[in-house]
Design an enzyme around this catalytic site. Structure first.
Site, short mmCIF file in Angstrom:
data_model
loop_
_atom_site.label_atom_id
_atom_site.label_comp_id
_atom_site.label_asym_id
_atom_site.label_seq_id
_atom_site.Cartn_x
_atom_site.Cartn_y
_atom_site.Cartn_z
N GLY A 30 0.64 -0.86 0.57
CA GLY A 30 -0.33 0.26 -0.23
C GLY A 30 0.38 1.52 -0.43
N GLN A 31 0.15 2.89 -0.45
CA GLN A 31 0.67 3.60 0.07
C GLN A 31 1.79 3.75 0.75
OE1 GLN A 31 -2.07 6.97 -1.61
NE2 GLN A 31 -3.15 5.52 -1.37
N ALA A 81 -5.16 -2.72 5.42
CA ALA A 81 -6.72 -2.74 5.61
C ALA A 81 -7.46 -3.31 3.86
CB ALA A 81 -6.96 -0.98 5.80
N THR A 122 -8.45 5.82 10.98
CA THR A 122 -9.23 6.69 9.36
C THR A 122 -9.90 7.85 9.77
OG1 THR A 122 -10.32 7.20 7.73
CG2 THR A 122 -10.85 4.80 9.24
N ASP A 123 -10.20 8.31 9.43
CA ASP A 123 -11.01 9.79 9.40
C ASP A 123 -12.31 9.14 9.44
OD1 ASP A 123 -10.17 9.89 6.88
OD2 ASP A 123 -12.17 11.94 6.83
N TYR A 146 -16.98 0.89 5.86
CA TYR A 146 -15.85 1.17 6.00
C TYR A 146 -15.57 1.58 7.37
CZ TYR A 146 -10.59 2.92 5.49
OH TYR A 146 -9.51 3.27 5.79
N LYS A 150 -12.93 -0.40 10.83
CA LYS A 150 -12.41 0.64 11.16
C LYS A 150 -12.54 1.13 12.65
CE LYS A 150 -8.60 1.00 9.12
NZ LYS A 150 -7.49 0.13 9.69
#
Length: 305
Positions: A30-31, A81, A122-123, A146, A150
Site C-alpha cells: 500500500g501507499q 487494511a 481513519t477519519d 468501511y 475500522k
C-alpha cells in the site's frame, strides 16, 4: 590450545543480528507501506519485514498469529487494511474480516508476546457533522461500512492491547499506489473540464510525512499508548486540492465545484473530517508539514509524473 570453532563465530554473528529491533510492517504494497519501506529497508539498526497480502493474508484470520510468530517482531506497524470504501458496502463481511477481525488477531498476538503496536485508522470513524477540528475524544459515529469496520478494529486493539498507538489519518496520497493526486493528474491532462466536490472538508495526508512520523515514534524514547490524529496542516475541500494540483503542474483544465449531492456514491462520506493534531505533536514531538508544501514535494517527484 583452543581450537577454532567455526560455529562459535556463527553464534556470535547470529546474536548480533538478533540484537536488531525486529519490525513487521503489514500492508507493505500500500501507499504507507511502500513509504515506510523507503525509510526503513536500509536501516542498519533494524530488521524489517514488509508483508503484503500474499505473505500475510489479513482475510485469513486463523493463520495471522502463526505467521507473526515466525518473525517474532518487537514492533508491528499495522498499515494493512481493506480500503475500497464504496466496494465495502457490497462486501461488508470481507471488510470486517480485514479491518476488524485481523486487527484483533494482531492485537492479541501483541498482548501475549509484549510486542509494541502502531495501527493506522481513519477519519471515517466520524460522521462529518462537526465544524471544529476533531480531537481524539470526539464522538465517533461511522456512516459507512468501511468506517464501521475500522472503528471496530480500533476497539478490538484497545481491548487486547491498550498500550497500542492508533493513528487516525485522512485523504492519504503518495507517489505509490492509487490516490486522488494521481487520478487528478490523469484527468486534468486528458480532459478540458472536470467536476470536483467542494463541500467535503478536511486535510490531505502525504503518506511520506505519515511514514516519517511513525518512524520518529518508533525511534523515540517514550511510548505512550492511545489514539492520535495525523494529517497535514491546513483545511481544504477536495475542490481546493484539485485546483492546487492543476495550478502547481501548470495545467489548463477547467475545474467545476459541485456539491456531494451531485456525485452520489455507494458509501456516504463525512462532510467534515479535519483532524486536530495537537496531541501527537505534544506527546511525541512530531512535526506536521503544511498540506501544500507536502503536495509540492510529491509533485516534484519524477515517479508521479
Amino acid at each position: 590450545m583452543n581450537k577454532h570453532n567455526p560455529l562459535q563465530h556463527l553464534k556470535i554473528k547470529m546474536e548480533s543480528v538478533n540484537q536488531k529491533q525486529r519490525i513487521v510492517i503489514t500492508g507493505a504494497s500500500g501507499q504507507l507501506g511502500q513509504e515506510l519501506k523507503v525509510l526503513l529497508e536500509h536501516d542498519a539498526e533494524k530488521e524489517c519485514f514488509f508483508l503484503d497480502r500474499k505473505q500475510l493474508p489479513l482475510d485469513q484470520t486463523f493463520i495471522i498469529q502463526d505467521i507473526l510468530g515466525m518473525y517474532q517482531p518487537d514492533v508491528i506497524i499495522h498499515a494493512g487494511a481493506y480500503t475500497a470504501v464504496d466496494q465495502a458496502e457490497s462486501e461488508p463481511d470481507l471488510a470486517d474480516q480485514v479491518n476488524h477481525l485481523a486487527s484483533e488477531e494482531i492485537a492479541q498476538y501483541c498482548h501475549v508476546h509484549g510486542t509494541k503496536l502502531i495501527a493506522i485508522s481513519t477519519d471515517y470513524v466520524f460522521d462529518g457533522n462537526s465544524r471544529m477540528a476533531l480531537t481524539e475524544d470526539a464522538p465517533v459515529h461511522p456512516i459507512n461500512v468501511y468506517g464501521q469496520t475500522k472503528l471496530q478494529g480500533e476497539q478490538a486493539i484497545q481491548k487486547w492491547c491498550p498500550e497500542a498507538i492508533i493513528i487516525r489519518t485522512s485523504w492519504v496520497y503518495s507517489t505509490f499506489g492509487k490516490n486522488f493526486v494521481k487520478t487528478m493528474l490523469r484527468l486534468l491532462s486528458e480532459r478540458d473540464s472536470i467536476s470536483v466536490i467542494n463541500d467535503q472538508i478536511g486535510s490531505p495526508t502525504s503518506a511520506a510525512d505519515l511514514a516519517k512520523a511513525i518512524v520518529h515514534i518508533v525511534d523515540g524514547e517514550s511510548w505512550q499508548g492511545g489514539v492520535y490524529h495525523y494529517s497535514n496542516e491546513g483545511e481544504i475541500s477536495w475542490y481546493d486540492f484539485a485546483v492546487a494540483i492543476r495550478d502547481l503542474k501548470g495545467l489548463e483544465c477547467e475545474i467545476n465545484a459541485i456539491p456531494t449531492t451531485a456525485y452520489p456514491t455507494p458509501a456516504k462520506r463525512p462532510n467534515y473530517s479535519l483532524l486536530n493534531k495537537t496531541k501527537i505533536k505534544a506527546t511525541f514531538g512530531v512535526e506536521v508539514p503544511f498540506w501544500k508544501d507536502s503536495l509540492v514535494k510529491c509533485l516534484s517527484d519524477e515517479a508521479i509524473n
